[in-house]
Design a protein around this motif. Structure first.
Motif, PDB file in Angstrom:
ATOM      1  N   ALA A  31       0.499   3.652  -2.100  1.00 27.79           N
ATOM      2  CA  ALA A  31      -0.253   3.240  -3.297  1.00 27.79           C
ATOM      3  C   ALA A  31      -0.790   4.465  -4.037  1.00 27.79           C
ATOM      4  O   ALA A  31      -0.719   4.530  -5.269  1.00 27.79           O
ATOM      5  N   GLU A  57       6.143  -0.894  -8.961  1.00 26.07           N
ATOM      6  CA  GLU A  57       5.781  -1.550  -7.706  1.00 26.07           C
ATOM      7  C   GLU A  57       6.917  -1.492  -6.676  1.00 26.07           C
ATOM      8  O   GLU A  57       6.684  -1.269  -5.493  1.00 26.07           O
ATOM      9  N   GLN A  86       6.952   1.785  -4.943  1.00 23.54           N
ATOM     10  CA  GLN A  86       5.834   1.856  -3.985  1.00 23.54           C
ATOM     11  C   GLN A  86       6.215   1.158  -2.682  1.00 23.54           C
ATOM     12  O   GLN A  86       5.971   1.679  -1.595  1.00 23.54           O
TER      13      GLN A  86
END
Length: 149
Positions: free
Chosen positions: A53, A63, A66
């Motif tokens: 994160a 995202e 990540q």
């Protein structure tokens, strides 16, 4: 998106932001070594979710990137053997020249087995030297005995 694409995004953001790997380590993790954080961002290790994160925020990653940073990677991505990058080739050369010596000395001391690359620590430091600075690498891997069946 795949892991190689994430690595390219990381390298591009690192370049554009003028960051060093030391800067990145300080922003991503206080508990993991700088070597592991760098390896993870280059696709060879994985980050913990909180570290991923922080990396995603630092680099502006989507995202999916990540999430990919937390997944177990396919390790050992050298595509050319021998490697053609001169620095990486020197490590290959070390194994070619000293590999049999390391094997003999380790197995004479410990017995029939291997040094783990999983239960493994490594540090790197710069050693000033009047003839030219030196690179000092220290590696420590757990000895794993071969089992007889």
């Amino acid at each position: 998106m795949d892991r190689a694409e994430v690595t390219e995004l990381v390298l591009s953001a690192k370049r554009m932001k003028g960051l060093t790997w030391k800067d990145i380590h300080e922003k991503v993790s206080v508990s993991t070594s700088p070597i592991v954080v760098t390896a993870a961002l280059l696709g060879q290790m994985r980050l913990e979710p909180n570290e991923a994160a922080k990396a995603a925020e630092l680099f502006g990653l989507p995202e999916e990137a990540q999430i990919l940073l937390t997944e177990i990677p396919y390790r050992g991505s050298l595509t050319e053997i021998p490697p053609t990058d001169p620095l990486i080739y020197r490590f290959y050369e070390l194994v070619m020249v000293y590999g049999t010596t390391w094997k003999e000395l380790i197995q004479e001391e410990f017995g029939d087995g291997i040094m783990s690359a999983i239960d493994f620590d490594m540090t790197m430091e710069r050693q000033p030297d009047q003839k030219g600075d030196r690179v000092k690498l220290q590696m420590s891997g757990k000895f794993l005995s071969y089992k007889r069946y």
